[in-house]
Write a protein that holds these residues in place. Sequence first.
Motif: not given
Length: 548
Positions: A30, A39, A373-376, A379
């Motif tokens: 992180k 990713s 998105t990267e966050r998507e 997840w």
Amino acid sequence: MALNIPGLIALIVFYAITLAIGIWASWKSKKDQQKGKPSEMVIVGGRNMNFFIGLFTATATWVGGAYINGAAETVYLPTRGLMWVQAPIGFTLSLTIGGLFFVNPMRSKNYLTMMDPLQETYGNMIGSLLFIPSLIGDIFWFAAILASLGATMKVILDIRGYLAIIISACTVILYTLLGGLYSVAYTDVIQLIFITLSLWICVPFALLNTATKSIYYTAAQEFYQAPWIGKVQPEHLARWLDDFLYLVLGSIPWQTYFQRVLSATSARQARLISYFSGLGSFAMAIPSVLIGAVAASTDWNQTSYGLPTPEERGESAMILPLVLHYLCPTYISIGGLGAIAAAVMSSADSALLSASSMFAHNIYRKTLRKKATEREVLWVMRASMVMFGTVAAGLAFYSHSVYDLWFLGGELVYALLFPQLCCVLFIPNTNTYGSAAGFFFGLLLRLLAGEPSLNIPPIIQYPGCSLVDGVYVQLFPFKTFTMLLTLGTIVAVSYLAAFLFKRNLLPHRWDVCSVIKENGAVNGPTSCPPCQIEKISEFTSSGAARES
């Protein structure tokens, strides 16, 4: 037999240490995610993996529970023996060939997954189709190694196998979900060290047990069963070669392999990791082979196990934990159990990360939702880890033979994916039509050949096919034959389609995959506007000399 409390405590401590290392690695990842795409950090560690960490994780990936259990089982079986232990040499050659021919083309293009060049050349739809055998292979692999751990814990700790499978699957899913490749790589280091020390400590105790004859004499002479060195009958030679080629070539088109080499800082470092991890996996098979030889040299009637023998009871797949439990002191067998648990985790986390990486990156981001998105994507990757891990754990409950399930998991990858990968990297002008034709033709041939472990009778009975104990056995090298026919189909249909459209023998409006330009030249898939054939031609002619 009573519950082994000291062994259970030792195993809990080992799991706690592994989980703690995984969580620490996730914290480290992180911190590093701020330097690049999250990713990319999860999938390939930001392409900045330390050489020695990369070497450890690449070696540990292949040295799984099925690997060490399968080697011991094969040496022990009277009908097999050492001559049939092909995985150590097969993996060594596979990783050497991968380093020589496949690392540079993949690493110099900075791909994230093995599916990237396939989608780039054949389009997203075919890429999604080719993801299916890879997914099946990873899930079967995960299931096989979980099943081996369940059988081991049942023997040594006297706890139900399904508890071991559930606990192990949950632990692997948790730390892989938290840290991605970083967690997998750092836990692999401690796991590989534990496997090496634990198994080698067990070997002397097993060799010196009073119920065991010297393996030097039982290698070529019959005492309690056939010599453990084994032999390959002339009628089985073709099948032996088929299995060997399957291990050598079929072990290349796996995301677990490319994930390691693509995480290296350079192509040169990636090649070295590939070469040395092959030698490491070979060395890790030696204690398992010795334990299998000990089992074949043991008078089981002199142990508390008694008669009939493990082979007569149908417990050959558990021969390694049986030797640890009945031929070694309790405190030593506990260490051996830790080795098997470590081996399972080191491969299970790799399979889990492999399948979820390709699903999130190649299927979700490139095909289903191109504006994700990267966050998507992260997840989706986490959700797929939970889903695939649950499916693999469920399959592990129904596994009857570790070795059969292990082989079965990669046959579709060998027959369908290896030809596709070779074509996109080394054979110019193959196109979407050839890829689709090769996939469906190869799949049909493999299904028609039958599968004894699933009780599927063969529709195509190749030369030498015979009925053994009510089960049809193909002695013909049908796996390699299917792979070669798939390769030939891809090339032939690709060139035929290009020829027919280029010569206007078929109208251009029928060219639904857009492999022909308006002027008649060969073009790539619709999802990649630039001419992919020119890219591939340039890439294959100069890629071997380039390094990132």
